[in-house]
Design a protein around this motif. Structure first.
Motif, PDB file in Angstrom:
ATOM      1  N   GLU A  77     -19.759  20.168 -14.435  1.00 50.38           N
ATOM      2  CA  GLU A  77     -18.444  20.661 -14.195  1.00 50.38           C
ATOM      3  C   GLU A  77     -18.399  22.212 -14.188  1.00 50.38           C
ATOM      4  O   GLU A  77     -17.883  22.929 -13.397  1.00 50.38           O
ATOM      5  N   ILE A  78     -19.040  22.426 -15.474  1.00 50.28           N
ATOM      6  CA  ILE A  78     -19.033  24.111 -15.802  1.00 50.28           C
ATOM      7  C   ILE A  78     -19.726  25.010 -14.756  1.00 50.28           C
ATOM      8  O   ILE A  78     -19.497  26.130 -14.378  1.00 50.28           O
ATOM      9  N   GLN A 105     -22.761  19.011 -21.012  1.00 48.28           N
ATOM     10  CA  GLN A 105     -22.427  19.888 -20.002  1.00 48.28           C
ATOM     11  C   GLN A 105     -23.525  21.118 -19.823  1.00 48.28           C
ATOM     12  O   GLN A 105     -23.797  21.487 -18.654  1.00 48.28           O
ATOM     13  N   LEU A 106     -24.200  21.533 -20.724  1.00 47.41           N
ATOM     14  CA  LEU A 106     -25.012  22.610 -20.506  1.00 47.41           C
ATOM     15  C   LEU A 106     -26.295  21.725 -19.785  1.00 47.41           C
ATOM     16  O   LEU A 106     -27.227  22.530 -19.316  1.00 47.41           O
ATOM     17  N   ASP A 107     -26.517  20.507 -20.223  1.00 46.24           N
ATOM     18  CA  ASP A 107     -27.808  20.014 -19.351  1.00 46.24           C
ATOM     19  C   ASP A 107     -27.708  20.087 -18.099  1.00 46.24           C
ATOM     20  O   ASP A 107     -28.514  19.891 -17.195  1.00 46.24           O
ATOM     21  N   GLY A 108     -26.572  20.301 -17.582  1.00 47.35           N
ATOM     22  CA  GLY A 108     -26.335  20.117 -16.008  1.00 47.35           C
ATOM     23  C   GLY A 108     -26.129  21.685 -15.370  1.00 47.35           C
ATOM     24  O   GLY A 108     -25.416  21.646 -14.265  1.00 47.35           O
ATOM     25  N   PHE A 122     -25.271  29.074 -14.253  1.00 48.08           N
ATOM     26  CA  PHE A 122     -24.182  29.228 -15.257  1.00 48.08           C
ATOM     27  C   PHE A 122     -24.355  30.126 -16.122  1.00 48.08           C
ATOM     28  O   PHE A 122     -25.433  30.066 -16.997  1.00 48.08           O
ATOM     29  N   LYS A 123     -23.679  31.464 -16.454  1.00 48.78           N
ATOM     30  CA  LYS A 123     -23.886  32.342 -17.481  1.00 48.78           C
ATOM     31  C   LYS A 123     -22.699  32.791 -18.007  1.00 48.78           C
ATOM     32  O   LYS A 123     -21.955  33.630 -17.685  1.00 48.78           O
ATOM     33  N   PRO A 124     -22.627  32.834 -19.286  1.00 51.86           N
ATOM     34  CA  PRO A 124     -21.656  33.370 -19.931  1.00 51.86           C
ATOM     35  C   PRO A 124     -21.827  34.622 -20.273  1.00 51.86           C
ATOM     36  O   PRO A 124     -22.997  34.946 -20.693  1.00 51.86           O
ATOM     37  N   HIS A 125     -20.977  35.633 -20.317  1.00 50.75           N
ATOM     38  CA  HIS A 125     -21.082  37.114 -20.742  1.00 50.75           C
ATOM     39  C   HIS A 125     -21.358  37.096 -22.286  1.00 50.75           C
ATOM     40  O   HIS A 125     -21.941  37.931 -22.676  1.00 50.75           O
ATOM     41  N   ILE A 126     -20.672  36.340 -22.919  1.00 51.18           N
ATOM     42  CA  ILE A 126     -20.731  36.089 -24.375  1.00 51.18           C
ATOM     43  C   ILE A 126     -20.919  34.664 -24.567  1.00 51.18           C
ATOM     44  O   ILE A 126     -20.351  33.745 -24.330  1.00 51.18           O
ATOM     45  N   ALA A 127     -22.157  34.394 -25.443  1.00 51.63           N
ATOM     46  CA  ALA A 127     -22.278  33.030 -25.708  1.00 51.63           C
ATOM     47  C   ALA A 127     -22.148  33.063 -27.108  1.00 51.63           C
ATOM     48  O   ALA A 127     -22.813  33.871 -27.830  1.00 51.63           O
ATOM     49  N   PHE A 158     -29.412  25.791 -26.552  1.00 53.49           N
ATOM     50  CA  PHE A 158     -30.157  27.043 -26.217  1.00 53.49           C
ATOM     51  C   PHE A 158     -29.735  27.508 -24.810  1.00 53.49           C
ATOM     52  O   PHE A 158     -30.024  28.540 -24.107  1.00 53.49           O
ATOM     53  N   ARG A 159     -29.687  26.519 -23.954  1.00 46.46           N
ATOM     54  CA  ARG A 159     -29.296  26.595 -22.477  1.00 46.46           C
ATOM     55  C   ARG A 159     -28.183  27.291 -22.131  1.00 46.46           C
ATOM     56  O   ARG A 159     -28.011  28.190 -21.051  1.00 46.46           O
ATOM     57  N   ILE A 160     -27.372  27.603 -23.324  1.00 50.23           N
ATOM     58  CA  ILE A 160     -26.061  28.685 -22.868  1.00 50.23           C
ATOM     59  C   ILE A 160     -26.690  29.993 -22.707  1.00 50.23           C
ATOM     60  O   ILE A 160     -25.950  30.719 -22.108  1.00 50.23           O
ATOM     61  N   ALA A 161     -27.977  30.396 -23.413  1.00 53.37           N
ATOM     62  CA  ALA A 161     -28.178  31.576 -23.020  1.00 53.37           C
ATOM     63  C   ALA A 161     -29.299  31.719 -21.913  1.00 53.37           C
ATOM     64  O   ALA A 161     -29.732  32.747 -21.701  1.00 53.37           O
ATOM     65  N   LYS A 162     -29.742  30.666 -21.321  1.00 54.00           N
ATOM     66  CA  LYS A 162     -30.895  30.447 -20.456  1.00 54.00           C
ATOM     67  C   LYS A 162     -30.833  31.620 -19.328  1.00 54.00           C
ATOM     68  O   LYS A 162     -31.673  32.322 -18.833  1.00 54.00           O
TER      69      LYS A 162
END
Length: 444
Positions: free
Chosen positions: A92-93, A161-164, A168-173, A198-202
């Protein structure tokens, strides 16, 4: 017209359905279980096609894109069929992020996500920013993107959620910490779970930021082997840092480039070492967004905290009752016990997620006077702590557990519900468990 199929008719599924409809997709929602009445009402209001207690393959395998609920593992045969057919299966994200240009602060970690998300949102809102809070907390991100325009979103994001995600790219993780959790979804390999976080920073680039706990050996060693493109902003309560946030002379010091903010720890609303870290992470994010120093100071001092997370319920006959039902793993309970200053009657138990209770042993010896087990199977807890505390009682209902605690606790003690386990044996979810605890206390 592109066809969007949504698997799972819960908060994220229905939010995605609304956003998909608004963006011109043909939408179909399918849930293998029963869809809650409140969500059916929403789907019917929008005229969205849906089914429950079944996945009709012929209505799913013709999708252009599939959004699957975070609760559905990738190993389910239907997901394998979709992937084999080359149909993108996203979270969803990922879907929601395609339709907003707002700045995103994404927060993940094994523990502390909710508090850090709420505190970050509180600070940004306190400075008058038009900011939305979504993800694992409150509304789904997709529903928020569908219904209002924000300058910035603060998102609590799970590893599922990160697995999918794809782009998606947050400016700040923010990565609060990593301890073993949900290993059943990661082939019981801790490194798979770490990689997922760590996919949050991918997709981050050199104009983005990664805020993380520099005291966490798992994070430090992963970063040493897998450097990120973003600018790193560490925080620590053990060492002084060139850049980031650290503790010095009972003050939190925030240091970004040459700008410094200092906050006395005695002024912070949140107690406990782990909350020092949550406060550091949220303050760093706020400063990077450009929030004023005084706003940050004021907001960390007047923050109310998250429900079911070290929530002070009532004091009865000089005994403090604390609801930490959100502690669904050993690490979260470690933080809770660590922040106890009075002799503690500890209510623990539920559905064990492969817990190793050994790391709690020193804290239990030091702080816990009695243990009340609350679960259908308490054998692991009894084996671990039966010889460590003077009194251990097994209970099978919240009301019973609270009545036993009331009898055992003496003036000046604390009764702590911090289960270290999932809640699904006796309760609907951790909120239900926490609410039943609070209700039982009021009925004493």
């Amino acid at each position: 017209m592109a066809r969007l199929v949504i698997l799972g008719g819960g908060e994220s599924g229905v939010g995605t359905a609304i956003l998909g409809l608004r963006k011109g997709y043909e939408v179909f929602v399918s849930d293998k279980g029963e869809i809650k009445r409140e969500y059916k009402n929403v789907l019917e209001h929008y005229g969205i096609d849906w089914e429950e207690k079944n996945h009709s393959k012929e209505k799913i395998l013709n999708a252009d894109v599939v959004m699957k609920s975070p609760g559905i593992p990738d190993t389910v045969s239907l997901i394998v069929d979709l992937v084999d057919k080359g149909i993108p299966v996203i979270s969803e994200i990922e879907f929601a992020s395609l339709f907003t240009d707002a700045r995103i602060i994404g927060i993940t970690g094994s523990n502390g996500k909710t508090t850090t998300t709420m505190l970050t949102h509180h600070i940004l809102k306190g400075d008058g920013l038009n900011v939305g809070m979504a993800g694992n907390i409150g509304d789904s991100f997709a529903k928020m993107v569908a219904e209002k325009v924000c300058e910035c979103y603060v998102l609590e994001i799970s590893s599922f959620q990160l697995d999918g995600i794809v782009d998606f790219k947050p400016h700040i993780a923010i990565l609060t910490n990593i301890t073993p959790d949900h290993l059943d979804r990661y082939d019981y390999k801790f490194e798979n779970y770490v990689a997922s976080k760590f996919r949050i920073a991918k997709n981050q680039t050199d104009g983005d930021f990664l805020i993380y706990d520099a005291d966490d050996e798992v994070i430090e060693s992963w970063l040493a082997k897998h450097p990120v493109k973003s600018i790193v902003m560490p925080f620590s309560i053990q060492k002084e840092l060139e850049q980031g946030a650290f503790l010095k002379d009972n003050e939190i010091v925030i240091k970004i480039n040459n700008e410094i903010i200092k906050m006395k720890t005695s002024t912070l609303a949140l107690e406990g070492k782990h909350n020092l870290k949550n406060t550091m992470a949220a303050s760093l994010a706020a400063k990077l967004v450009g929030i004023r120093k005084q706003t940050i100071r004021d907001c960390v001092a007047n923050f109310q905290g998250a429900e079911h997370r070290l929530e002070k319920v009532l004091k009865i006959q000089h005994v403090q009752y604390i609801n930490d039902s959100k502690a669904t793993n050993v690490n979260a309970t470690y933080f809770a016990l660590d922040s106890m200053s009075a002799p503690t009657v500890w209510i623990v138990g539920g559905v064990d997620k492969g817990n190793n209770y050994k790391e709690l042993m020193p804290l239990v010896r030091e702080k816990v006077k009695a243990i009340i087990c609350l679960g259908t199977d308490n054998s692991k807890i009894v084996d671990a702590f039966g010889n460590v505390v003077d009194l251990l009682v097994e209970t099978y209902a919240m009301e019973e557990a609270v009545k036993v605690a009331y009898k055992i606790a003496e003036r000046g003690d604390t009764v702590l519900l911090s289960p270290a386990c999932a809640s699904f044996d006796l309760f609907k979810n951790y909120e239900d468990r926490g609410n039943q605890f609070k209700e039982a206390i009021k009925n004493l």
